[in-house]
Design an enzyme around this catalytic site. Structure first.
Site, PDB file in Angstrom:
ATOM      1  N   ASP A  96       0.839  -1.199   0.000  1.00  0.00           N
ATOM      2  CA  ASP A  96       0.000   0.000   0.000  1.00  0.00           C
ATOM      3  C   ASP A  96       0.876   1.253   0.000  1.00  0.00           C
ATOM      4  O   ASP A  96       1.200   1.796   1.040  1.00  0.00           O
ATOM      5  CB  ASP A  96      -0.911  -0.005   1.231  1.00  0.00           C
ATOM      6  N   GLU A 126      -2.313  10.598  -0.422  1.00  0.00           N
ATOM      7  CA  GLU A 126      -3.581   9.867  -0.394  1.00  0.00           C
ATOM      8  C   GLU A 126      -3.968   9.482   1.024  1.00  0.00           C
ATOM      9  O   GLU A 126      -5.160   9.431   1.357  1.00  0.00           O
ATOM     10  CB  GLU A 126      -3.474   8.615  -1.271  1.00  0.00           C
ATOM     11  N   GLU A 127      -2.982   9.206   1.867  1.00  0.00           N
ATOM     12  CA  GLU A 127      -3.262   8.740   3.223  1.00  0.00           C
ATOM     13  C   GLU A 127      -3.699   9.865   4.156  1.00  0.00           C
ATOM     14  O   GLU A 127      -4.094   9.591   5.291  1.00  0.00           O
ATOM     15  CB  GLU A 127      -2.020   8.056   3.808  1.00  0.00           C
TER      16      GLU A 127
END
Length: 369
Positions: A96, A126-127
């Site tokens: 990931d 994105e996180e």
């Protein structure tokens, strides 16, 4: 030079990107600029790495998207079973989403782009708040988008959205020896927490999705009161909403506030308000791409995987507003032993990275015909 996705993945997992993505982005840009394929590479003001392969002929525009940031803390690289069927790379970001990135890079650089164009768009956060993805503006708009995440090589054509809100309850202070003189916000919050269970029983609730099932609403944290001998005047709790189409973030907030206000005790009334979490980018809403879309059918045939929803909210939410979108990649969010992504035991099998690369490259050949 010829691109080796496993060699790239080894270097990527060794490159921390949980606090600052600069080193990882430099590795990505260097890899793209040194590739044999004719690639235009840039980094935009939002920190997105953009690489384009242009055929010069009219045709579809396919976007490959994933991210280079990872969650803290960093977990060091290791490799087990090299040269065997169980060859595995471990470390933060291995599945990931550096494994999906390695697969996408291989497909992007290896594909024959004879019509249209392929864009690789790699986002930096994105996180966290998805500021990179929110800033992306493709011209022309894409005809199909593949988002790289760990899906066990299944084609994920849908995902629930994620909204976050804080419920604030306001009463009145009093001495704990005379509780009737105040209005206990913590006690009232308890009743309102119980009322969450009936929120999705209301008449105007979003219908369950055939693919995603029903929306969920989960209280996650709570705080209230300032002294152990005082009736608390305020209490707040945070809720996590996993939405289904067509519920919007504001629609959810407004409906929840109305639902809770209607359940306040008339004998000891409190004020209730619901506020969405403060963020500069849109929340990740639910999306669903039809199973009979060309993108879904093409990638499913190429990967021989199942078609199913993805288990987490992703930046696919933004792209699905303008084009058919799926989530796909090697690795898994969790296995039979527990969490994989975002966990100390994060890993990806090298064979799955190679299979994912082959599937994406095969799908690109079909989509760009």
């Amino acid at each position: 030079m010829s691109f080796d996705p496993i060699d790239f993945l080894e270097r990527a997992v060794r490159t921390p990107s949980h606090e600052d993505v600069t080193a990882m982005r430099d590795l990505l840009v260097e890899t793209l600029e040194s590739a044999d394929a004719d690639v235009s590479v840039s980094v935009d003001d939002a920190g997105n790495t953009l690489a384009v392969r242009e055929s010069g002929r009219e045709g579809p525009h396919v976007v490959l998207n994933t991210h280079i940031d990872t969650v803290p803390p960093h977990v060091s690289f290791s490799r087990e079973g090299r040269g065997t069927d169980d060859d595995t790379i471990r470390g933060r970001g291995s599945c990931d989403a550096k494994g999906p990135l390695a697969a996408m890079l291989a497909a992007f650089l290896g594909a024959r782009v004879e019509r249209g164009r392929v864009t690789l768009a790699v986002t930096p956060d994105e996180e966290t708040n998805s500021t990179g993805a929110a800033a992306l503006d493709f011209d022309p708009e894409p005809d199909a988008v593949i988002v790289g995440e760990p899906t066990e090589l299944d084609v994920c054509n849908a995902a629930k959205g994620r909204f976050q809100a804080t419920v604030t309850v306001r009463g009145a202070n009093a001495h704990a020896a005379e509780p009737q003189a105040g209005v206990n916000a913590v006690r009232a919050a308890g009743d309102l927490l119980a009322a969450l269970d009936s929120f999705d029983d209301r008449a105007d609730r979003p219908e369950s999705s055939d693919a995603l099932g029903a929306a969920t609403l989960t209280p996650t944290t709570i705080e209230g009161g300032t002294a152990t001998n005082q009736v608390p005047a305020t209490c707040s709790f945070v809720v996590d909403r996993r939405s289904v189409p067509p519920e919007s973030a504001e629609g959810f907030r407004s409906a929840l506030e109305d639902h809770l206000q209607a359940r306040v005790s008339t004998e000891r009334p409190v004020e209730v308000s619901v506020a969405l979490a403060d963020r500069t980018t849109p929340f990740l809403a639910a999306f669903e791409t039809p199973t009979d879309s060309r993108l879904v059918e093409t990638l499913r045939a190429a990967s021989d995987g199942a078609v199913r929803p993805f288990g987490a909210a992703t930046e696919a939410s933004y792209f699905a507003e303008v084009a058919p979108t799926v989530v796909f990649g090697p690795g898994s969010l969790a296995d039979d032993e527990g969490a994989v992504a975002h966990a100390p035991r994060e890993y990806v099998r090298t064979a799955d990275v190679t299979r994912a690369a082959d599937a994406i490259e095969t799908a690109l050949a079909d989509l760009l015909e």
